[in-house]
Scaffold this motif. Structure first.
Motif, PDB file in Angstrom:
ATOM      1  N   ASP A 175       0.801  -1.226   0.000  1.00  0.00           N
ATOM      2  CA  ASP A 175       0.000   0.000   0.000  1.00  0.00           C
ATOM      3  C   ASP A 175       0.832   1.274   0.000  1.00  0.00           C
ATOM      4  N   ASP A 176       2.125   1.166   0.163  1.00  0.00           N
ATOM      5  CA  ASP A 176       3.010   2.333   0.048  1.00  0.00           C
ATOM      6  C   ASP A 176       3.855   2.291  -1.219  1.00  0.00           C
ATOM      7  N   GLY A 177       3.636   1.290  -2.092  1.00  0.00           N
ATOM      8  CA  GLY A 177       4.359   1.217  -3.353  1.00  0.00           C
ATOM      9  C   GLY A 177       5.716   0.557  -3.257  1.00  0.00           C
ATOM     10  N   PHE A 178       5.896  -0.362  -2.286  1.00  0.00           N
ATOM     11  CA  PHE A 178       7.173  -1.045  -2.091  1.00  0.00           C
ATOM     12  C   PHE A 178       7.035  -2.502  -2.540  1.00  0.00           C
ATOM     13  N   VAL A 179       8.060  -3.006  -3.254  1.00  0.00           N
ATOM     14  CA  VAL A 179       8.088  -4.393  -3.706  1.00  0.00           C
ATOM     15  C   VAL A 179       9.347  -5.032  -3.147  1.00  0.00           C
ATOM     16  N   GLY A 180       9.175  -6.080  -2.331  1.00  0.00           N
ATOM     17  CA  GLY A 180      10.306  -6.708  -1.676  1.00  0.00           C
ATOM     18  C   GLY A 180      10.730  -8.028  -2.270  1.00  0.00           C
ATOM     19  N   SER A 181       9.899  -8.648  -3.089  1.00  0.00           N
ATOM     20  CA  SER A 181      10.236  -9.940  -3.686  1.00  0.00           C
ATOM     21  C   SER A 181       9.909  -9.890  -5.176  1.00  0.00           C
ATOM     22  N   VAL A 182      10.914 -10.132  -6.012  1.00  0.00           N
ATOM     23  CA  VAL A 182      10.723  -9.976  -7.457  1.00  0.00           C
ATOM     24  C   VAL A 182      11.054 -11.253  -8.231  1.00  0.00           C
ATOM     25  N   LEU A 184      11.192   5.636 -13.062  1.00  0.00           N
ATOM     26  CA  LEU A 184       9.941   4.957 -12.754  1.00  0.00           C
ATOM     27  C   LEU A 184      10.056   4.141 -11.470  1.00  0.00           C
ATOM     28  N   ILE A 185      11.254   3.782 -11.104  1.00  0.00           N
ATOM     29  CA  ILE A 185      11.527   3.154  -9.815  1.00  0.00           C
ATOM     30  C   ILE A 185      12.743   3.847  -9.208  1.00  0.00           C
ATOM     31  N   LEU A 186      12.925   3.684  -7.908  1.00  0.00           N
ATOM     32  CA  LEU A 186      14.085   4.240  -7.222  1.00  0.00           C
ATOM     33  C   LEU A 186      15.176   3.195  -7.094  1.00  0.00           C
ATOM     34  N   ILE A 225       8.160   2.167  -6.178  1.00  0.00           N
ATOM     35  CA  ILE A 225       7.522   2.771  -7.350  1.00  0.00           C
ATOM     36  C   ILE A 225       7.516   4.281  -7.158  1.00  0.00           C
ATOM     37  N   THR A 226       8.205   4.999  -8.032  1.00  0.00           N
ATOM     38  CA  THR A 226       8.375   6.450  -7.855  1.00  0.00           C
ATOM     39  C   THR A 226       7.045   7.180  -7.836  1.00  0.00           C
ATOM     40  N   ASP A 227       6.163   6.911  -8.786  1.00  0.00           N
ATOM     41  CA  ASP A 227       4.895   7.642  -8.922  1.00  0.00           C
ATOM     42  C   ASP A 227       3.732   6.888  -8.279  1.00  0.00           C
ATOM     43  N   TRP A 228       3.996   6.218  -7.196  1.00  0.00           N
ATOM     44  CA  TRP A 228       2.968   5.389  -6.591  1.00  0.00           C
ATOM     45  C   TRP A 228       1.754   6.205  -6.162  1.00  0.00           C
ATOM     46  N   TYR A 229       1.969   7.239  -5.353  1.00  0.00           N
ATOM     47  CA  TYR A 229       0.834   8.011  -4.840  1.00  0.00           C
ATOM     48  C   TYR A 229       0.253   8.954  -5.891  1.00  0.00           C
ATOM     49  N   ALA A 230       0.964   9.177  -6.975  1.00  0.00           N
ATOM     50  CA  ALA A 230       0.386   9.940  -8.077  1.00  0.00           C
ATOM     51  C   ALA A 230      -0.645   9.112  -8.838  1.00  0.00           C
ATOM     52  N   GLN A 231      -0.576   7.786  -8.713  1.00  0.00           N
ATOM     53  CA  GLN A 231      -1.490   6.905  -9.434  1.00  0.00           C
ATOM     54  C   GLN A 231      -2.512   6.228  -8.530  1.00  0.00           C
ATOM     55  N   PHE A 284       3.328  14.366  -5.691  1.00  0.00           N
ATOM     56  CA  PHE A 284       3.099  13.141  -4.924  1.00  0.00           C
ATOM     57  C   PHE A 284       3.956  11.974  -5.422  1.00  0.00           C
ATOM     58  N   ALA A 285       5.135  12.283  -5.909  1.00  0.00           N
ATOM     59  CA  ALA A 285       6.111  11.270  -6.297  1.00  0.00           C
ATOM     60  C   ALA A 285       7.179  11.166  -5.209  1.00  0.00           C
ATOM     61  N   TYR A 286       7.800  10.007  -5.120  1.00  0.00           N
ATOM     62  CA  TYR A 286       8.865   9.772  -4.148  1.00  0.00           C
ATOM     63  C   TYR A 286      10.190  10.335  -4.659  1.00  0.00           C
ATOM     64  N   THR A 287      11.051  10.715  -3.704  1.00  0.00           N
ATOM     65  CA  THR A 287      12.416  11.091  -4.011  1.00  0.00           C
ATOM     66  C   THR A 287      13.299  10.828  -2.799  1.00  0.00           C
ATOM     67  N   THR A 288      14.566  10.596  -3.065  1.00  0.00           N
ATOM     68  CA  THR A 288      15.524  10.412  -1.971  1.00  0.00           C
ATOM     69  C   THR A 288      16.394  11.641  -1.768  1.00  0.00           C
ATOM     70  N   ASN A 289      16.193  12.672  -2.580  1.00  0.00           N
ATOM     71  CA  ASN A 289      17.005  13.893  -2.506  1.00  0.00           C
ATOM     72  C   ASN A 289      16.285  14.955  -1.678  1.00  0.00           C
ATOM     73  N   PRO A 290      16.757  15.272  -0.481  1.00  0.00           N
ATOM     74  CA  PRO A 290      16.063  16.268   0.353  1.00  0.00           C
ATOM     75  C   PRO A 290      16.268  17.708  -0.109  1.00  0.00           C
ATOM     76  N   ASP A 291      17.149  17.929  -1.107  1.00  0.00           N
ATOM     77  CA  ASP A 291      17.451  19.290  -1.555  1.00  0.00           C
ATOM     78  C   ASP A 291      16.582  19.740  -2.721  1.00  0.00           C
ATOM     79  N   GLU A 292      15.693  18.885  -3.191  1.00  0.00           N
ATOM     80  CA  GLU A 292      14.809  19.298  -4.283  1.00  0.00           C
ATOM     81  C   GLU A 292      13.841  20.379  -3.806  1.00  0.00           C
ATOM     82  N   LYS A 293      13.527  21.316  -4.692  1.00  0.00           N
ATOM     83  CA  LYS A 293      12.740  22.491  -4.303  1.00  0.00           C
ATOM     84  C   LYS A 293      11.259  22.185  -4.122  1.00  0.00           C
TER      85      LYS A 293
END
Length: 257
Positions: free
Chosen positions: A37-44, A66-68, A78-84, A110-119
């Motif tokens: 439910d948060d867009g995480f996949v642990g087993s592929v 499209l993924i991080l 999934i980068t755009d999980w909450y956007a979809q 509403f996309a994920y990012t790991t960079n805290p410096d984005e505006k």
């Protein structure tokens, strides 16, 4: 895990998606379908088997954002999980990969990012989810609310630490004073008892030889055992002199006779 997931046409018809290899496209669909439910996949492993995907397909999804970047444990986001996807609070279940989620930030789209410096960041993902995963309030207002909350928290933390330190020091001083007072009260009876014993030992009564043992001489604190011995020695010497004189008189009277 939910049986249905959503994919936006804005993502599926975007140039970055259309130009990808068909296997990479299929891989993305299966990743979205199997995400929590948060867009995480642990087993592929099963996904790789169904799609025949390899590392090149994952790299292509990564290049198109499209993924991080996957974690060391192989968790994909999934980068755009909450956007979809929008999941109702009643059925929402948080991800089990909380340590991974704690490193992410949510953007104004509403996309994920790991960079805290984005505006265009709203807030950390954990804070945004804690506030109810609000997608109705304009992102700019949410970002301002988080900024105010962060500033208020930053002001309180040093003050609370300082106040806590002062309270701890004051309590330590109070406990030390109580301990010293308790020790003083415990030592006071022992000291009084000791002084009483010393006083009784200093005040001694001895029989006086000068009055035939009928009287007693009191020694005060200034008297000592050496003075007593000296007095006794002097008396013994006097008695020896008397005895010598008596013997001499007896000898003289004998010669006269």
């Amino acid at each position: 895990m939910a049986e249905r997931r959503m994919i936006s046409r804005k993502i599926a018809e975007d140039d970055r998606f259309v130009d990808m290899h068909p296997v990479s496209k299929l891989l993305y669909f299966y990743l979205v379908l199997n995400a929590d439910d948060d867009g995480f996949v642990g087993s592929v492993k099963m996904i790789n088997f169904l799609t025949n995907a390899d590392q090149n397909n994952y790299d292509e999804l990564l290049e198109n954002n499209l993924i991080l970047e996957p974690t060391k444990n192989g968790v994909y986001v999934i980068t755009d999980w909450y956007a979809q996807n929008k999941i109702e609070p009643k059925i929402y279940k948080a991800t089990e990969y909380l340590s991974v989620r704690a490193l992410l930030f949510i953007k104004t789209n509403f996309a994920y990012t790991t960079n805290p410096d984005e505006k265009d960041i709203i807030s950390p993902v954990d804070y945004w989810i804690k506030q109810g995963r609000d997608k109705k309030t304009p992102p700019e207002i949410q970002a301002q609310q988080y900024l105010e909350q962060f500033q208020e928290t930053s002001k309180k933390v040093p003050r609370s630490v300082e106040e806590t330190s002062k309270k701890v020091l004051a309590q330590n001083r109070l406990d030390k004073n109580r301990l010293d007072k308790s020790r003083l009260e415990q030592n006071r009876p022992d000291q009084t008892k000791k002084e009483k014993i010393n006083k009784e030992n200093n005040y001694k009564y001895i029989n006086s030889s000068s009055n035939g043992g009928m009287g007693e001489t009191l020694l005060n604190d200034g008297s000592s055992a050496s003075s007593i011995e000296n007095n006794a020695t002097t008396e013994n010497k006097g008695n020896s002199a008397v005895d010598s004189g008596t013997n001499q008189d007896s000898i003289n009277s004998l010669f006269n006779y």
